[in-house]
Design an enzyme around this catalytic site. Sequence first.
Site, PDB file in Angstrom:
ATOM      1  NE  ARG A 199      -3.592  -2.464  -0.070  1.00 16.63           N
ATOM      2  CZ  ARG A 199      -3.275  -3.602  -0.686  1.00 16.63           C
ATOM      3  NH1 ARG A 199      -2.141  -3.693  -1.386  1.00 16.63           N
ATOM      4  NH2 ARG A 199      -4.072  -4.648  -0.645  1.00 16.63           N
ATOM      5  CB  SER A 203      -9.975  -2.045   3.055  1.00 19.98           C
ATOM      6  OG  SER A 203      -9.288  -2.494   4.195  1.00 19.98           O
ATOM      7  CD  GLU A 220      -5.828  -0.259   2.110  1.00 19.78           C
ATOM      8  OE1 GLU A 220      -6.604  -0.407   1.156  1.00 19.78           O
ATOM      9  OE2 GLU A 220      -5.457  -1.207   2.834  1.00 19.78           O
TER      10      GLU A 220
END
Length: 309
Positions: free
Chosen positions: A181, A231, A301
Amino acid sequence: MNRYVWEMNVMEAFLRTIYDESHIKINEPLRNYAYTKIGGSADVLVFPVNEEQVQQTLQYADLHEIPVTILGNASNVLIRDGGIRGIVMNLTLMNGIERQGNKVIAKGGASLIETSRFALSHTLSGLEFACGIPGTVGGAVYMNAGAYGGEVSDVIDHAVVLTVAGERRILSKDELGLEYRNSAVAKQNLIVLEATFTLRPGVREEMEAKMNELTFLRESKQPLEYPSCGSVFKRPPNLFAGKLIQDAGLQGVRIGGAQVSTKHAGFIVNVGESTSDDYLSVIRLVQQKVKEAFDVELQMEVKVIGEDE
């Protein structure tokens, strides 16, 4: 007070020399473009259709010290209620996809889902994992997007990027610095114009079956019926954020219009005109409670951009 007010007329006048009337919007609510349906207004929102327009905009902004924010599908972004100052560039009109042999070349504003479907149509395997990721190719490279055991770093060959000053570069896979990420694109604030993926010949029926399976899993497990940013938290080492949140008894917790999803605790959903403050308050509460219960610090995230109201 907007510190760019004094130059808004000048900035707008310049941008109208390079953008068609339909590709420039003033004081535009960004919630209309965000998956969360949250966010204040952009001073100026533009929709470039080619690299030249992006470069001209960046060079002008760099010369006059005007901030520029890049948006794609805004699927893993939370925009604050105060909006975004300066220029916001939405790249979704730069969305061409083509094939060269075993390679698929996609513009930065192309949908990652559409890119995976394009690969399927040419029986090129490797992007099946991306069939349900709602971001753009540029955003996917930016955060090394992944799902169900695959990620961009598995298939990317190279990317064409621009610096914030409008300098064009071609970065190899190694130079992109793709990690969980994160990437050199994110760290250096680069803009992805185009990405090339190296795929392999596949079997259409097998590829289609895999994509159907992943689509079923996504639709059955994720709260797609509500706006969200996907998410919210990165996966802690050897753990799952959603499981930790669930075990902390936080599923269904709500502040204002933002709620920890009752379907998947890793998602925070907008169940009723949530503000960015509501959303961030739920995020902070989740981080606090998980830390207290399990001594695990959940890292976000989702990218938070914009200003407080």
